[in-house]
Design a protein around this motif. Sequence first.
Motif, PDB file in Angstrom:
ATOM      1  N   GLN A 163       0.830  -1.119   0.039  1.00 49.42           N
ATOM      2  CA  GLN A 163       0.251  -0.014   0.044  1.00 49.42           C
ATOM      3  C   GLN A 163       0.928   1.282   0.062  1.00 49.42           C
ATOM      4  O   GLN A 163       1.772   1.556   0.838  1.00 49.42           O
ATOM      5  N   TYR A 164       0.696   2.024  -0.842  1.00 48.43           N
ATOM      6  CA  TYR A 164       1.777   3.175  -1.070  1.00 48.43           C
ATOM      7  C   TYR A 164       0.933   4.371  -0.586  1.00 48.43           C
ATOM      8  O   TYR A 164       0.472   5.471  -1.179  1.00 48.43           O
ATOM      9  N   LYS A 194       9.350  -2.141   3.338  1.00 48.44           N
ATOM     10  CA  LYS A 194       9.186  -0.548   3.303  1.00 48.44           C
ATOM     11  C   LYS A 194       7.781  -0.159   3.045  1.00 48.44           C
ATOM     12  O   LYS A 194       7.212   0.605   3.894  1.00 48.44           O
ATOM     13  N   GLN A 195       7.117  -0.863   2.073  1.00 48.58           N
ATOM     14  CA  GLN A 195       5.706  -0.513   1.869  1.00 48.58           C
ATOM     15  C   GLN A 195       4.758  -1.657   1.905  1.00 48.58           C
ATOM     16  O   GLN A 195       3.738  -1.287   1.418  1.00 48.58           O
ATOM     17  N   VAL A 246       0.118  -7.976  -4.991  1.00 45.57           N
ATOM     18  CA  VAL A 246      -1.544  -7.144  -4.324  1.00 45.57           C
ATOM     19  C   VAL A 246      -1.241  -5.838  -3.898  1.00 45.57           C
ATOM     20  O   VAL A 246      -0.201  -5.609  -2.912  1.00 45.57           O
ATOM     21  N   GLU A 247      -2.045  -5.194  -4.476  1.00 41.21           N
ATOM     22  CA  GLU A 247      -1.993  -3.758  -4.295  1.00 41.21           C
ATOM     23  C   GLU A 247      -3.280  -3.343  -3.416  1.00 41.21           C
ATOM     24  O   GLU A 247      -4.392  -3.473  -4.004  1.00 41.21           O
ATOM     25  N   ILE A 251      -7.000   4.737  -0.476  1.00 43.54           N
ATOM     26  CA  ILE A 251      -7.776   5.460   0.471  1.00 43.54           C
ATOM     27  C   ILE A 251      -8.050   4.766   1.700  1.00 43.54           C
ATOM     28  O   ILE A 251      -8.239   3.580   1.632  1.00 43.54           O
ATOM     29  N   CYS A 252      -7.875   5.571   3.050  1.00 38.96           N
ATOM     30  CA  CYS A 252      -8.019   5.087   4.303  1.00 38.96           C
ATOM     31  C   CYS A 252      -9.205   5.740   4.818  1.00 38.96           C
ATOM     32  O   CYS A 252      -9.603   6.602   4.416  1.00 38.96           O
ATOM     33  N   ARG A 253      -9.330   5.097   5.938  1.00 38.74           N
ATOM     34  CA  ARG A 253     -10.500   5.701   6.883  1.00 38.74           C
ATOM     35  C   ARG A 253     -10.003   7.054   7.419  1.00 38.74           C
ATOM     36  O   ARG A 253      -9.079   7.403   7.568  1.00 38.74           O
ATOM     37  N   GLU A 254     -11.212   8.077   7.327  1.00 37.59           N
ATOM     38  CA  GLU A 254     -10.831   9.354   7.572  1.00 37.59           C
ATOM     39  C   GLU A 254      -9.855  10.194   6.653  1.00 37.59           C
ATOM     40  O   GLU A 254      -9.600  11.258   7.018  1.00 37.59           O
TER      41      GLU A 254
END
Length: 500
Positions: A163-164, A194-195, A246-247, A251-254
Amino acid sequence: MAQEMGMFTVAQTIGSVLCCNCGILMHPNAANMCGKCLQSEFDITKCLSKSVDIVHCPECDRYKQPPSTWIKAKPESKDLLAFCLNRLKDVNKVRLVHAEFIWTEPHSKRIKVKLTVQKEVLNGVILEQTCIVEYTVCEEMCGSCLRIKANPDQWECVVQLRQYVSHRRTFFYLEQLILKHDAAKYAIRIAQTKQGIDFFFNKQSHGRKFVEFLREVAPIRDDEGKKLVSSDTKSNTHVFKYSFSVEISPICREDLICLPPEVAVSLGNFGPLVICNKVTSILTLLDPFTLRQSFLTKEQYWRSSFRALLSCKQLVEYIVLDVEVVSREVNVRGVRYVLADAQVARVSDFGKNDMIFSVRTHLGRILKAGDYALGYDLYGANINDIELDKYKGLVLPDVILIKKSYEKEGQKWGKSCSWKLKSLNMEINNGAKGGDHEENLEYELFLRDLAENPGSVFNLSLYSNGEISEMGSMSNIEDVSLTLVDDFEDLDLGDDVMKE
């Protein structure tokens, strides 16, 4: 039994006889022997082995089912009981009535099972006896674990989860879901990068099953590839190594999002400035100015593939000076919101200037004068977004409030809360920032977020006093004594939230 003789009824009683062995008075049976004498004369359990050896792999925690099958069974489970009974020879010579475990010290390498069996012994007499079978657990590594120990890089499939974004909150939550559902039980090695995280499996089918689990819990897109390791042209055999890339959606919560025009139109002219309220395989979006809610599937998202306008690391703390409710309470999918006009000021501006912002917020039900709130400062932010430039003449608000702030000065949630979380056994690869101050701070913020939002812990397993407590009801939350903040009663959870 009774016989009718005229007007009288005569009851027929069963007589008593003497035992042919000990001479005590007893009810007659086909053997003319009492129960104790039958027990002493006949032993129907002598055909059963009282001591059995079973093979256990200490690495993968599986038991060997001869000749070459390995099965996984938890201590004192139905699967382990069935396995133990299958390893018992000549059990078909008697009728098994009941079987149960007898507690033994976990480190004794002994498993005791109490059996109750029946068998016909003499002239149709059914005798029932109990016996205890002791299983000795012998430690032996299975073939796959032995090959892995000999060569740790001997994997067949790797799932590269990425997840970038600038934080690891998504991986912290996803780690707890993986532990809850035991989704990585076949992983032979887990490495933090790292990511993201890399999961190594001994079989391609195990890696594919893990990717299917990720599709159900997160908005991902995946791609499969393989690499030829060796081939034998004479026998026409080939050895491949498989990889799944797998990416996870950034978009995350909040997060504050500016929807692309085509997405806003497809959702019924929704937005364009919206807040991401929840992330599963579907993104739940809320318009903080109209209280409209919409859902974006992962297929819809990856077709447009936009990024967040501002993320949680850019939240600014404000103090609420005044709140005026402008609409009645609205129930949006079990969560209640109230539109309100509020006057707020940045905490960092105290003593420097008298700048006050008038904002419209969806938090009118829980905010009151004197409270602290976290929001995005659009007035002082330097925003460079392609999707925002597509809206000609769009006037941005000065502030968008996201949530109420419960933080207390000097409070460390990792040490003060009465529960803790389990972690995956991960290696730290070169370039990963595992264990540094920034990641520890992110993990503490993750714990604080769980404590302030009890609805988010219903899918997790929490440790309380050394034991796992499954969070499935509000009574369980009270049992583990969640130490929430003083103003938690403002976040009233009704029956609708429980049903959701």
